[in-house]
Design a protein around this motif. Structure first.
Motif, short mmCIF file in Angstrom:
data_model
loop_
_atom_site.label_atom_id
_atom_site.label_comp_id
_atom_site.label_asym_id
_atom_site.label_seq_id
_atom_site.Cartn_x
_atom_site.Cartn_y
_atom_site.Cartn_z
N PHE A 1 -7.38 10.62 -3.47
CA PHE A 1 -6.07 10.00 -3.67
C PHE A 1 -5.37 10.56 -4.91
O PHE A 1 -4.22 10.98 -4.87
N ALA B 1 -2.05 12.93 -5.38
CA ALA B 1 -0.92 12.52 -6.22
C ALA B 1 -0.58 13.59 -7.25
O ALA B 1 0.57 13.99 -7.40
N GLU C 1 1.06 16.61 -5.70
CA GLU C 1 2.47 16.38 -5.35
C GLU C 1 3.35 16.58 -6.59
O GLU C 1 4.41 17.19 -6.53
N GLN D 1 0.84 -1.21 0.00
CA GLN D 1 0.00 0.00 0.00
C GLN D 1 0.87 1.25 0.00
O GLN D 1 0.62 2.21 -0.72
N PRO E 1 11.36 6.38 -4.42
CA PRO E 1 10.24 6.05 -5.31
C PRO E 1 9.31 7.23 -5.59
O PRO E 1 8.89 7.44 -6.73
N GLU E 2 8.99 8.01 -4.52
CA GLU E 2 8.05 9.12 -4.73
C GLU E 2 8.67 10.20 -5.62
O GLU E 2 7.98 10.87 -6.38
N ALA F 1 8.35 9.15 -9.18
CA ALA F 1 6.99 9.41 -9.63
C ALA F 1 6.81 10.88 -9.95
O ALA F 1 6.22 11.25 -10.97
N ARG F 2 7.34 11.73 -9.06
CA ARG F 2 7.17 13.18 -9.27
C ARG F 2 7.93 13.65 -10.50
O ARG F 2 7.56 14.64 -11.12
N VAL G 1 -3.23 -1.98 -5.91
CA VAL G 1 -3.42 -2.20 -4.48
C VAL G 1 -4.69 -1.51 -3.99
O VAL G 1 -4.97 -0.37 -4.36
N PHE H 1 0.40 -0.83 -12.24
CA PHE H 1 0.68 -2.06 -11.49
C PHE H 1 0.02 -3.28 -12.11
O PHE H 1 -1.12 -3.21 -12.59
N PHE I 1 3.99 1.50 -0.99
CA PHE I 1 4.71 1.63 -2.27
C PHE I 1 3.78 2.15 -3.37
O PHE I 1 4.18 2.97 -4.20
N TYR I 2 2.56 1.69 -3.35
CA TYR I 2 1.59 2.16 -4.35
C TYR I 2 1.43 3.68 -4.24
O TYR I 2 1.45 4.38 -5.24
N CYS I 3 1.32 4.17 -3.01
CA CYS I 3 1.21 5.62 -2.80
C CYS I 3 2.50 6.32 -3.22
O CYS I 3 2.46 7.36 -3.88
N ASN I 4 3.64 5.75 -2.83
CA ASN I 4 4.94 6.32 -3.24
C ASN I 4 4.99 6.47 -4.76
O ASN I 4 5.41 7.48 -5.29
N GLN I 5 4.58 5.42 -5.44
CA GLN I 5 4.66 5.39 -6.89
C GLN I 5 3.75 6.44 -7.53
O GLN I 5 3.89 6.81 -8.67
N ARG I 6 2.80 6.93 -6.75
CA ARG I 6 1.95 8.00 -7.29
C ARG I 6 2.43 9.38 -6.81
O ARG I 6 1.74 10.37 -6.98
N GLY I 7 3.60 9.39 -6.16
CA GLY I 7 4.19 10.68 -5.79
C GLY I 7 4.02 11.08 -4.33
O GLY I 7 4.44 12.15 -3.93
N LEU I 8 3.38 10.24 -3.53
CA LEU I 8 3.17 10.59 -2.13
C LEU I 8 4.33 10.08 -1.27
O LEU I 8 4.74 8.94 -1.39
N ALA I 9 4.81 10.95 -0.38
CA ALA I 9 5.88 10.54 0.52
C ALA I 9 5.34 9.52 1.53
O ALA I 9 4.13 9.47 1.78
#
Lengths: 482, 269
Positions: free
Chosen positions: B102, B106, B109, A431, B76-77, B80-81, B92, B88, A433-441
């Motif tokens: 959500f 994103a 950010e 979960q 990783p973030e 993405a940025r 998830v 995926f 990582f999924y958020c990270n991958q969308r740009g969220l820290a």
């Protein structure tokens, strides 16, 4: 340790934002507890004889009781003779007659806490009673409420101005014999809030009490009494903070709610007492008895709590569903991080026919926190067609914390329907990582996931406070993911 | 010459000491669509995970440049940025977190990172309504929790919908076709195709050729046992469809240690 875990562990834990101390001259009782202290408090408040007598009975009863030890919490024995039972900011002369005369330092304190009391800056639509250590320093919007016949004032004032009402309802929901901490509170309670909503009146604004512990080594023992007469309704909110200190401090409050026919009381708590530091030093022991009596038909009492603070929380806001068709609700989010411990839940006692109750509990454990849901659903013989739905979810962050669920069901009527659902989950790396991958820290991801987990409870809070509570959850869990 | 969006050199990576990628070389230029095909266990998803920065993978050698920067140094973030998006394989679920909320978080950010003003709720909704039609998704999805209770097809379409909103420079689609029926496959492919622009690129990972009937790649790479063993155009995909992977697997071991015959072959751009 994986790299993400290291990064997470490296996140700096945000300081407790409300940990400052206000430097005011105080008037305190000497430490220790005996009948003289009880008399001292009562005399300070110029209380009528009946109340002193009630306090003394409570005190004598307390002496015969033992501290409960069944809760899933651990702490060294408390020396009740070590604590101070009364502390109040010193008043010049007779004390302030209105908020405008209150010591500017106190007003400033509340300002810093985000609770402006001054006329111009007041929170729109929210009346506030501000309790500082043992006394109320002021209540806003009193006049506007009085026009509707609503009484909202400090408990001490209610004792002076409305002794008959206090006498009629005090101790009727939580008698001083109820439990150890309730007995202690009954003997030494110093202030709190009193609300009375007369027949048929819908309270036009949120009522709230903001509790602040300031003095060191002082226990806070307040009492809140809310009465909603036939057809009345009110939404009430309490908030709490305390300075950061290395010693533990005791907070043992009692809250009594009474709802008559068709009346509705919504009671929300955002509890953010100082939780202690990352090593478990200091913090508040929050041992509280809260109970509502749905006395009338079709009455409704709803508890919503967001518990993020305190070193130890021991509290079970409950409903006695006496009136036929009455409804009780309990929505709770409890967070334990670092060394915090929480044993919290509710009791729903179904007495009347067609009574309904809903329990939604969300426990979040992080660090070495221990989080325990303990709830009783009791359906008495008389409670035909009673219904209960309980849902208890636990979320674990990291692998050194614990979640425990102790549901108790006592059903003595065959027509009752009782449902219980429980789940325990770990916040998933996938979960995050999924958020990270969308740009969220990562920290934002945790806050997001936790808020999602608590959504059913947060949406029960009044709007302005829901926003505060969401932020608070984020701050409480900062640096906690592993 | 244009700057490559992605340049992978001799990348080796594994999990818990077990090597999975054994020397990957790949260069992707703006405007290109690359497909990576390969049998199960060849390292396709590992490549996607390493590019996105998923925890638990050890990079043992090689380098990855993304828009001229060292990609592997970025969290990783931050990847993405910087415009790297991973659709995926298994999206998830995040219970209780509203999809719109959500995605807005994103996007903001990413906008903040680019020095652009954040979008407010109204501006965001306007943008989203536009994009959701591209994927023929029900707007009701925006009110639901992230991926919670979505069907397999909805989850995949939702990934491409997010991609449409976030407008990445490099989109990595990890088996986006798996679990899709033919209608959903067409919708998803159509969405991906419409997102193609001269300044972005797509890396499509798939097990089956049929996706490439709809997303036409400029290059097809065959990944086997952690190496790219063959690079060609879309005809290669058709050949694989016909012959399977076996005929390519034997030469793979013969070429071991040299980086494979395909190294650098995709540099026509």
């Amino acid at each position: 340790m994986s790299t993400a875990t290291e990064t997470i562990a490296g996140l700096v834990r945000k300081e407790y934002k409300y940990g400052f101390v206000t430097d005011v001259e105080t008037e305190s009782a000497p430490p220790g507890l005996n009948e003289d202290i009880v008399r001292f408090i009562s005399a300070k408040k110029r209380e009528p004889e009946f109340l002193l007598e009630w306090r003394l009975r409570a005190y004598r009863h307390w002496l015969t009781m033992r501290e409960p030890n069944w809760a899933h919490v651990h702490y060294p024995p408390i020396d009740y003779q070590d604590s101070v039972y009364y502390s109040a900011p010193k008043q010049k002369g007779d004390g302030p007659r209105s908020l405008e005369e209150v010591d500017p330092k106190l007003l400033e304190t509340y300002e810093k806490l985000g609770i402006p009391l001054k006329e111009r800056a007041r929170l729109a639509g929210v009346a506030v009673d501000a309790v500082f250590d043992s006394v109320s320093v002021g209540t806003t919007f009193k006049k506007q409420l009085a026009e509707k016949g609503i009484i909202f004032c400090s408990f001490s004032e209610a004792v002076q101005e409305h002794p008959a009402l206090v006498r009629k309802y005090l101790g009727t929901v939580v008698p001083y014999t109820d439990n150890f901490f309730a007995a202690l509170n009954s003997a030494v309670f110093s202030d709190g809030s009193f609300c009375f909503i007369p027949k048929g009146v819908r309270c036009p604004m949120e009522l709230s009490t903001y509790f602040r512990i300031n003095a060191a080594n002082t226990g806070q023992f307040e009492r809140t009494l809310i009465v909603a007469e036939e057809g009345a309704s009110v939404s009430y909110l309490e908030g709490c903070t305390a300075p950061m200190r290395d010693e533990h401090q005791l907070h043992a409050a009692v809250v009594e709610l009474i709802a008559l026919d068709q009346a509705q009381i919504k009671y929300s708590t955002v509890q953010n007492w100082y939780p202690g530091d990352a090593e478990g030093r200091g913090g508040i022991y929050n041992f509280v008895t809260k109970r509502g009596l749905c006395k009338g038909k079709h009455s409704k009492i709803s508890w919503t709590q967001v518990e993020t603070g305190s070193a130890i929380t021991w509290k079970y806001p409950s409903c006695i569903l006496l009136g036929d068709h009455s409804t009780g609700e309990f929505y709770s989010v409890a967070v334990t991080n670092n060394y915090q411990q929480a044993d919290t839940g509710t009791k729903m006692v179904h007495v009347g026919r067609n009574t309904r109750s809903t329990i939604v509990s969300k426990g979040i454990s992080a660090g070495r926190g221990q989080n325990c849901y303990r709830g009783l659903v009791k359906v008495q013989k008389s409670a035909a067609h009673a219904r209960n739905f309980s849902q208890c979810d636990s979320l674990l962050l990291g692998d050194r914390c614990g979640a425990h669920t102790f549901p108790y069901l006592e059903v003595r009527n065959a027509t009752a329907r009782v449902e219980h659902e429980a789940s325990t989950s770990k916040i998933g790396e996938d979960q995050i990582f999924y958020c990270n991958q969308r740009g969220l820290a990562t920290q934002d991801a945790v806050t997001l996931i936790v808020n999602g987990f608590c959504k059913e409870v947060l949406r029960e809070l009044p709007m302005e406070f829901a926003v505060e509570a969401q932020k608070l959850l984020g701050v409480s869990l900062e640096g906690s993911v592993g | 010459m244009k700057q490559a969006i992605l340049e992978i050199q001799d990348l080796t990576a594994g999990v818990e000491g077990k090597p999975i990628l054994k020397g990957i070389n790949l260069r992707i230029y703006p405007g290109e669509v690359h497909a990576i095909m390969g049998p199960n266990g060849s390292g396709k998803s590992t490549l996607a995970a390493v590019l996105a920065g998923r925890d638990g993978y050890e990079i043992t050698a090689g380098r990855v440049a993304y828009l001229g920067r060292d990609l592997l140094e970025l969290a990783p973030e931050d990847r993405a940025r910087e415009g790297l998006f991973l659709a995926f394989q298994y999206p998830v679920e995040i219970p209780g977190v509203n999809s719109t909320y959500f995605l807005k978080a994103a996007l903001n950010e990413i906008r903040k990172h680019r020095g652009q003003p954040e979008l407010d709720a109204m501006e965001f909704l306007t943008l989203v309504k536009d994009k959701i039609q591209l994927l023929e998704l029900n707007e009701d999805l925006l009110r639901r929790s992230v991926n919670e209770g979505f069907s397999g097809g909805e989850k995949k379409r939702n990934e491409v919908f997010q991609m449409a909103v976030l407008e990445p420079r490099l989109a990595v689609l990890d088996e986006t076709d798996s679990g899709l029926d033919i209608d959903a496959l067409k919708i998803v492919s159509n969405g991906v195709n419409k997102l193609r622009r001269p300044d972005n690129a797509q890396l499509v990972i798939t097990h089956y050729q049929r996706l490439l009937d709809y997303i036409i790649p400029d290059y097809v790479h065959v990944l086997a046992d952690g190496r790219i063993v063959r690079t060609g155009d879309r005809k290669l995909a058709l050949e694989l469809e016909e012959k399977g992977y076996d005929w390519l697997l034997k030469p793979a071991s013969a070429a071991a240690g040299t980086g494979g015959p395909a190294a650098g072959a995709a540099q026509g751009g």
